[in-house]
Design an enzyme around this catalytic site. Sequence first.
Site, short mmCIF file in Angstrom:
data_model
loop_
_atom_site.label_atom_id
_atom_site.label_comp_id
_atom_site.label_asym_id
_atom_site.label_seq_id
_atom_site.Cartn_x
_atom_site.Cartn_y
_atom_site.Cartn_z
N SER A 75 0.84 -1.20 0.00
CA SER A 75 0.00 0.00 0.00
C SER A 75 0.89 1.26 0.00
CB SER A 75 -0.96 -0.04 1.19
OG SER A 75 -2.02 0.87 1.02
N ASP A 105 -9.46 -6.43 -3.89
CA ASP A 105 -8.99 -5.20 -3.25
C ASP A 105 -9.99 -4.08 -3.49
OD1 ASP A 105 -7.56 -2.97 -2.29
OD2 ASP A 105 -5.64 -3.80 -2.96
N HIS A 138 -7.06 -6.22 0.25
CA HIS A 138 -5.96 -5.26 0.21
C HIS A 138 -4.73 -5.73 1.00
CE1 HIS A 138 -4.20 -1.35 -0.49
NE2 HIS A 138 -4.11 -1.08 0.81
#
Length: 296
Positions: free
Chosen positions: A97, A230, A258
């Site tokens: 991320s 995600d 995610h």
Amino acid sequence: MSEMKFLELHGDRVAYQDVGSGDETLLLIHGMAGSSETWRAVIPQLSKKYRVIAPDLLGHGQSAKPRSDYSLGAFAVLLRDLLEELGISRATVVGQSLGGGVAMQFAYQHPDFCQRLVLISSGGLGPDVGWTLRLLSSPGAELLLPVIAPPPVVTAGNKLRSWFAAGGIQSPRGAEMWSAYSSLADSQTRQAFLKTLRSVVDYRGQSVSALNRLHLTSDLPTMVIWGDQDRIIPMEHGYAVHEARPGCRLEVLTGVGHFPHVERPGEVADLIEDFIETTPSSIQSITSPLLKQPEE
């Protein structure tokens, strides 16, 4: 989880995990509102073969939360200084991320330190991002966050979570999201979170992108891991990387959101091991910024 270690860099305390040994070193970079604990399920396997360094970025976890610069470039410098302090000259850099954006910035700023690049559900590859982060990046979020994550609610939620865990009901994805949410009950963490968020996201979405600069890392072995469920950063960004960098390896995990390293830790650790074993390390020279601010 291994015992946390601490050192001081430029007057700020940095917390990190340092586990395992071996000829190869892995640098694991967590996402926004996360900490090194996010890697708890993959570190035991990876540390059997490699030395694993997993820091808490400034403003996160047990590291200091100063009134400071929370840009990708500042995080990259912090990580370089951490590796130098630990006597590590090269590492395979793994970022999830926000950590993916930091990893790409690190590869640009400090290419001699970067052997390989692994991006997991990475930021910095396109504007798309969940509406929650867009909302929280807007003016006035400072007033909204204490209402969203008041300490009494977090305390009650932690009790509820422990009851579910005792009953054998667990959701790795939900636990990771709760961990991020509950960290915002602390005012210093909230301030650092907002500074970090606003350095990469605005109301239009992600405000930094490496997509048009990926050719600068053409000599750097790269693997992208994404979950097809995600909802925070779409897996189409992973396909976009593969198209921009045909030599990179793309792994899409079905039924995963995610947090692939939390939801499928064994599979992710296996992929990282295989990637290291089957690719040579690389030193590259990059002369232009990898991540750039888009034109207004």
